[in-house]
Motif scaffolding. Sequence first.
Motif, PDB file in Angstrom:
ATOM      1  N   ARG A 198       1.243  -1.054  -0.090  1.00  0.00           N
ATOM      2  CA  ARG A 198      -0.015  -0.078   0.032  1.00  0.00           C
ATOM      3  C   ARG A 198       0.893   1.255   0.010  1.00  0.00           C
ATOM      4  O   ARG A 198       0.710   2.137  -0.822  1.00  0.00           O
ATOM      5  CB  ARG A 198      -0.983  -0.088   1.088  1.00  0.00           C
ATOM      6  CG  ARG A 198      -1.613   1.119   1.360  1.00  0.00           C
ATOM      7  CD  ARG A 198      -2.249   1.683   2.917  1.00  0.00           C
ATOM      8  NE  ARG A 198      -2.926   2.543   2.965  1.00  0.00           N
ATOM      9  CZ  ARG A 198      -4.218   2.916   3.535  1.00  0.00           C
ATOM     10  NH1 ARG A 198      -4.758   1.870   4.001  1.00  0.00           N
ATOM     11  NH2 ARG A 198      -4.704   3.994   3.625  1.00  0.00           N
ATOM     12  N   VAL A 199       1.841   1.475   0.933  1.00  0.00           N
ATOM     13  CA  VAL A 199       2.868   2.374   0.980  1.00  0.00           C
ATOM     14  C   VAL A 199       3.181   2.906  -0.371  1.00  0.00           C
ATOM     15  O   VAL A 199       3.446   3.910  -0.407  1.00  0.00           O
ATOM     16  CB  VAL A 199       3.788   2.124   2.033  1.00  0.00           C
ATOM     17  CG1 VAL A 199       4.775   3.190   1.977  1.00  0.00           C
ATOM     18  CG2 VAL A 199       3.088   2.101   3.207  1.00  0.00           C
ATOM     19  N   GLU A 200       3.714   1.651  -1.281  1.00  0.00           N
ATOM     20  CA  GLU A 200       4.203   1.993  -2.464  1.00  0.00           C
ATOM     21  C   GLU A 200       3.236   2.324  -3.643  1.00  0.00           C
ATOM     22  O   GLU A 200       3.658   2.950  -4.720  1.00  0.00           O
ATOM     23  CB  GLU A 200       4.997   0.716  -2.892  1.00  0.00           C
ATOM     24  CG  GLU A 200       6.212   0.338  -1.932  1.00  0.00           C
ATOM     25  CD  GLU A 200       7.299   1.662  -1.944  1.00  0.00           C
ATOM     26  OE1 GLU A 200       7.723   2.283  -3.041  1.00  0.00           O
ATOM     27  OE2 GLU A 200       7.702   1.920  -0.960  1.00  0.00           O
ATOM     28  N   ALA A 201       1.850   1.996  -3.413  1.00  0.00           N
ATOM     29  CA  ALA A 201       1.039   1.933  -4.546  1.00  0.00           C
ATOM     30  C   ALA A 201      -0.102   3.115  -4.269  1.00  0.00           C
ATOM     31  O   ALA A 201      -0.627   3.889  -5.397  1.00  0.00           O
ATOM     32  CB  ALA A 201       0.416   0.707  -4.759  1.00  0.00           C
ATOM     33  N   ALA A 231      -1.918   6.503  -2.711  1.00  0.00           N
ATOM     34  CA  ALA A 231      -1.565   7.806  -2.355  1.00  0.00           C
ATOM     35  C   ALA A 231      -1.535   8.117  -0.870  1.00  0.00           C
ATOM     36  O   ALA A 231      -2.663   7.428  -0.090  1.00  0.00           O
ATOM     37  CB  ALA A 231      -2.540   9.095  -2.800  1.00  0.00           C
ATOM     38  N   ARG A 232      -0.739   8.717  -0.122  1.00  0.00           N
ATOM     39  CA  ARG A 232      -0.647   8.969   1.380  1.00  0.00           C
ATOM     40  C   ARG A 232      -2.012   9.636   1.952  1.00  0.00           C
ATOM     41  O   ARG A 232      -2.241   9.434   2.923  1.00  0.00           O
ATOM     42  CB  ARG A 232       0.641   9.808   1.869  1.00  0.00           C
ATOM     43  CG  ARG A 232       0.702   9.876   3.002  1.00  0.00           C
ATOM     44  CD  ARG A 232       2.156  10.397   3.357  1.00  0.00           C
ATOM     45  NE  ARG A 232       2.235  11.932   2.776  1.00  0.00           N
ATOM     46  CZ  ARG A 232       2.003  12.864   3.680  1.00  0.00           C
ATOM     47  NH1 ARG A 232       1.740  12.834   4.980  1.00  0.00           N
ATOM     48  NH2 ARG A 232       2.067  14.164   3.266  1.00  0.00           N
ATOM     49  N   GLY A 233      -2.774  10.374   1.039  1.00  0.00           N
ATOM     50  CA  GLY A 233      -3.758  11.199   1.537  1.00  0.00           C
ATOM     51  C   GLY A 233      -5.073  10.403   1.850  1.00  0.00           C
ATOM     52  O   GLY A 233      -5.734  10.956   2.414  1.00  0.00           O
ATOM     53  N   VAL A 234      -4.963   9.245   1.334  1.00  0.00           N
ATOM     54  CA  VAL A 234      -6.100   8.167   1.767  1.00  0.00           C
ATOM     55  C   VAL A 234      -5.696   7.302   2.991  1.00  0.00           C
ATOM     56  O   VAL A 234      -4.692   6.825   3.071  1.00  0.00           O
ATOM     57  CB  VAL A 234      -6.193   7.415   0.708  1.00  0.00           C
ATOM     58  CG1 VAL A 234      -7.425   6.075   0.841  1.00  0.00           C
ATOM     59  CG2 VAL A 234      -6.442   7.981  -0.670  1.00  0.00           C
ATOM     60  N   GLY A 235      -6.659   7.756   4.084  1.00  0.00           N
ATOM     61  CA  GLY A 235      -6.325   7.206   5.311  1.00  0.00           C
ATOM     62  C   GLY A 235      -7.328   5.962   5.499  1.00  0.00           C
ATOM     63  O   GLY A 235      -8.050   5.655   4.740  1.00  0.00           O
ATOM     64  N   SER A 236      -6.966   5.222   6.485  1.00  0.00           N
ATOM     65  CA  SER A 236      -7.458   4.115   6.990  1.00  0.00           C
ATOM     66  C   SER A 236      -7.740   4.087   8.589  1.00  0.00           C
ATOM     67  O   SER A 236      -6.589   4.555   9.107  1.00  0.00           O
ATOM     68  CB  SER A 236      -7.197   2.872   6.659  1.00  0.00           C
ATOM     69  OG  SER A 236      -7.054   2.484   5.106  1.00  0.00           O
ATOM     70  N   THR A 237      -8.770   3.470   9.164  1.00  0.00           N
ATOM     71  CA  THR A 237      -8.845   3.584  10.632  1.00  0.00           C
ATOM     72  C   THR A 237      -7.903   2.596  11.423  1.00  0.00           C
ATOM     73  O   THR A 237      -7.596   2.765  12.374  1.00  0.00           O
ATOM     74  CB  THR A 237     -10.227   3.317  10.990  1.00  0.00           C
ATOM     75  OG1 THR A 237     -11.150   4.391  10.371  1.00  0.00           O
ATOM     76  CG2 THR A 237     -10.614   3.329  12.399  1.00  0.00           C
ATOM     77  N   ILE A 238      -7.941   1.316  10.765  1.00  0.00           N
ATOM     78  CA  ILE A 238      -7.124   0.165  11.435  1.00  0.00           C
ATOM     79  C   ILE A 238      -6.439  -0.557  10.107  1.00  0.00           C
ATOM     80  O   ILE A 238      -6.158  -0.164   9.077  1.00  0.00           O
ATOM     81  CB  ILE A 238      -8.128  -0.974  11.938  1.00  0.00           C
ATOM     82  CG1 ILE A 238      -8.818  -1.879  10.661  1.00  0.00           C
ATOM     83  CG2 ILE A 238      -9.008  -0.532  12.868  1.00  0.00           C
ATOM     84  CD1 ILE A 238      -9.809  -2.785  10.759  1.00  0.00           C
ATOM     85  N   PRO A 239      -5.131  -1.114  10.692  1.00  0.00           N
ATOM     86  CA  PRO A 239      -3.815  -1.389  10.028  1.00  0.00           C
ATOM     87  C   PRO A 239      -4.266  -2.751   9.231  1.00  0.00           C
ATOM     88  O   PRO A 239      -3.512  -3.209   8.370  1.00  0.00           O
ATOM     89  CB  PRO A 239      -2.821  -1.492  10.664  1.00  0.00           C
ATOM     90  CG  PRO A 239      -3.328  -1.834  12.203  1.00  0.00           C
ATOM     91  CD  PRO A 239      -4.769  -1.099  12.310  1.00  0.00           C
TER      92      PRO A 239
END
Length: 423
Positions: free
Chosen positions: A11-14, A16-24
């Motif tokens: 995910r980190v490589e693919a 965009a950082r601006g898309v967040g998520s609540t849980i990992p």
Amino acid sequence: MATSEELHKRRVEAVARGVGSTIPAYVDRAGGGTITDVDGREWIDFAAGIAVTNVGNSAPRVVEAVRAQVERFTHTCFMVAPYESYVAVCEQLNALTPGGFEKRSALFNSGAEAVENAVKIARHATGRPAVVVFDHAYHGRTNLTMALTAKNMPYKHRFGPFAGEVYRVPMSYPLRDGGLDGATAAARSIEMIEKQVGAENVAALLIEPIQGEGGFVVPAQGFLPALREWATAAGVVFVADEIQTGFCRTGDWFACEHEGVEPDLITLAKGIAGGLPLAAVTGRADLMDAVHVGGLGGTYGGNPIACAAALASMETMRELDLAAAARRIGAVMVERLRVIAAGDPRVAEVRGRGAMLAMEIVVPGTLTPDPAATAAISAACHAAGLLTLTCGTYGNVLRFLPPLVISDDELGRGLDILAAAFG
């Protein structure tokens, strides 16, 4: 199957950082009131995809309807080659939404798109430019809906300039406005509109009957009816944003029904289609039909697969009486939440309706918001296997939106985890 840790590296490589998520964690499957991640860990779901999966994930009727539609056709664009399911969804929305008047509907893709089109319709029908919204409101992430939304971070920061002719007035927020009664709070807002905007310039008054992202703020009784009465007298289109409150979530099909309010236009999305992207504007026929042919639409609006899912979702809501289920869930949760609140001075208020509930967290002995404590409580829930969300203008509200098909056992276990998170 990849693990959550492996997927996160990808995910980190693919993404965009601006898309967040609540849980990992990364989801493998979901159903009822639980989500299972790719590592086999189960999470009790108090989020429902932000009030989307009211009928649950992979509801049997929805799965069957989607599978059948995919086998027939996936897309023609209703504006090019129409089909029955679009018409059927509109018929059902016209019948289900509040108001005994003749109605029309139009289908779109997302809640923000529905709100934008409601504003277009109101402006076109009235010939007026101004739109009035409320403190703490959330209406979407597009340019116009960011203008309509009150909260800067993370929704508006450095994304302007925004659309004009948007005016904001105070919301009835009993905890924070000195407990003003509904009529008095409405009079305060109406006076501001008339003095600062001019009623004759207002196309639409847009309000969430219970605010969502702004903190699950429930206005004082009488606030909505007073605004509705004023709008009618002033020739202003009263628009109810029921994107988060709709489809049985609050214990009625729509939150406006609690006080008998009949909006001119109602915007719908989230719970409408069991997790598939669909939205709608439904309202008075004279307003909806005021727009010229071709003035409403969109390539994917009312996609046939989403329409099939919506028809199956609404049938599931009727068959299982999910409005009653929301009331039962609410009764169980409120009792437990009030016990927690009684033992923890950080809880300023337990509020909400049906299965749309919240706890506002403050510095003890004050009304000063405590977003750090709110985040810590939510993180403790996540660590113990309960998926919770936070919200509020100040980031200090825990919100709870379980699927309306959650089992008693799942609900009880989730509440146990929440109680333990308060320590």
